[in-house]
Design a protein around this motif. Structure first.
Motif, mmCIF file in Angstrom:
data_model
loop_
_atom_site.group_PDB
_atom_site.id
_atom_site.type_symbol
_atom_site.label_atom_id
_atom_site.label_comp_id
_atom_site.label_asym_id
_atom_site.label_seq_id
_atom_site.Cartn_x
_atom_site.Cartn_y
_atom_site.Cartn_z
ATOM 1 N N PHE A 275 0.827 -1.208 0.000
ATOM 2 C CA PHE A 275 0.000 0.000 0.000
ATOM 3 C C PHE A 275 0.861 1.258 0.000
ATOM 4 O O PHE A 275 0.480 2.292 -0.562
ATOM 5 N N PHE A 276 2.053 1.190 0.649
ATOM 6 C CA PHE A 276 2.946 2.348 0.658
ATOM 7 C C PHE A 276 3.468 2.660 -0.753
ATOM 8 O O PHE A 276 3.734 3.820 -1.074
ATOM 9 N N LEU A 277 3.632 1.622 -1.578
ATOM 10 C CA LEU A 277 4.089 1.848 -2.945
ATOM 11 C C LEU A 277 3.059 2.604 -3.778
ATOM 12 O O LEU A 277 3.390 3.286 -4.755
ATOM 13 N N LEU A 278 1.790 2.499 -3.380
ATOM 14 C CA LEU A 278 0.737 3.184 -4.129
ATOM 15 C C LEU A 278 0.649 4.677 -3.797
ATOM 16 O O LEU A 278 0.074 5.456 -4.570
ATOM 17 N N ILE A 279 1.233 5.069 -2.649
ATOM 18 C CA ILE A 279 1.105 6.470 -2.226
ATOM 19 C C ILE A 279 1.744 7.434 -3.230
ATOM 20 O O ILE A 279 1.109 8.438 -3.630
ATOM 21 N N VAL A 281 2.213 7.065 -6.433
ATOM 22 C CA VAL A 281 1.401 7.045 -7.653
ATOM 23 C C VAL A 281 0.149 7.885 -7.466
ATOM 24 O O VAL A 281 -0.249 8.665 -8.344
ATOM 25 N N ILE A 282 -0.459 7.772 -6.285
ATOM 26 C CA ILE A 282 -1.673 8.544 -6.009
ATOM 27 C C ILE A 282 -1.367 10.043 -5.984
ATOM 28 O O ILE A 282 -2.125 10.874 -6.509
ATOM 29 N N ILE A 283 -0.196 10.426 -5.395
ATOM 30 C CA ILE A 283 0.187 11.841 -5.326
ATOM 31 C C ILE A 283 0.428 12.418 -6.726
ATOM 32 O O ILE A 283 -0.019 13.529 -7.045
ATOM 33 N N VAL A 284 1.115 11.669 -7.595
ATOM 34 C CA VAL A 284 1.395 12.134 -8.958
ATOM 35 C C VAL A 284 0.099 12.324 -9.734
ATOM 36 O O VAL A 284 -0.100 13.345 -10.422
#
Length: 297
Positions: A275-279, A281-284
């Protein structure tokens, strides 16, 4: 000349028919006894005595004798009752209580079949499987219920196996009668085929007799000696202020529990790494969407 030939032919045919008839008669006698073993016994009646003695063969409605056991009206049988129990008792001192339990077991002529002890952070558990003579079972239960500790649970059961015991014993007695029949027939068997067939029936009967005798021995053992599962339980209260454990021990326990909680939290966070790896991507994606909206305005 023709008359002589006809007479000789007639004699030959008569001799052949007689020899065939004798062979068929022997076969019929053999199959009659073999089929008799496979037929269910009509003499199975309730509650015969455990020791079976057939003084006279039973007779059917036509007066034909049958070598099977037939219970008499004067027969008596003792009840076959299996008693089992489970008890859980909370005590203050396991070792002291165990000495007391051993005295009660010795007094009632019982013995310990299995003993198991568990020592955990929460409690101490001593589990005993006790075999006691049937007549002393109630006295043993009463002794454990009074003065040993606090009874947390108690479950006593009685199982009447008289009918099962009687049924097995009747069938066993009849099988032994048939076994003797086959052994007598084996001595007078005329052909190899008949011998092999009789021997196979003897082998099957001997196996069935061994199984039945083993089952009766097991029932007798459970009837003569009842079984009690006794659990002696002592709870450990380490967090209580009235505990006899000192402040230093409780302080070290608190530090240990705190460290274990921190390690558990850290490991839980590590398990969330996908889930931390998705953070990022979500910010970009959020920034692109925001800049696109500003351009539109």
């Amino acid at each position: 000349m023709k008359k002589i030939i006809f007479l000789l032919s007639g004699l030959i045919l008569i001799n052949c028919s007689k020899s065939n008839g004798e062979k068929q008669e022997l076969k019929a006698d053999l199959m009659e006894v073999i089929s008799e073993d496979k037929a269910p016994s009509s003499a199975a009646a309730p509650l015969p005595p455990p020791a079976f003695v057939s003084e006279k063969p039973a007779s059917d409605e036509n007066g034909t004798n049958k070598d099977v056991y037939t219970p008499k009206k004067t027969d008596t049988i003792s009840k076959k009752i299996i008693k089992n129990g489970d008890m859980k008792i909370q005590v203050g001192d396991i070792k002291k209580t165990q000495n007391q339990v051993n005295e009660i077991i010795k007094k009632n002529n019982a013995y310990i079949q299995k003993e198991e002890f568990q020592n955990t952070d929460m409690d101490d558990n001593l589990t005993l499987i006790i075999r006691v003579p049937h007549k002393n079972f109630d006295a043993l239960i009463n002794s454990f219920s009074n003065g040993v500790g606090t009874v947390l649970s108690k479950n006593i059961s009685s199982n009447d196996v008289t009918e099962e015991y009687t049924d097995i014993a009747i069938k066993l007695a009849n099988k032994k009668i048939y076994l003797e029949k086959y052994r007598d027939m084996l001595k007078s068997a005329a052909t190899t085929k008949d011998m092999l067939e009789i021997q196979e029936n003897i082998r099957e009967l001997e196996d069935e007799i061994d199984v039945a005798e083993g089952r009766l021995r097991f029932i007798d053992d459970r009837v003569n000696y009842s079984t009690l599962n006794l659990n002696l339980y002592k709870e450990k209260v380490r967090s209580s202020t009235t505990s006899k454990i000192g402040f230093g021990s409780r302080f070290m326990d608190s530090l240990t529990e705190g460290w274990n909680s921190f390690v558990g939290f850290l490991l839980g966070m590590v398990s969330l790494w996908p889930f931390f790896l998705l953070i990022p991507v979500i910010i970009v994606l959020w920034r692109k969407w925001r800049s696109k909206k500003k351009n539109q305005n």
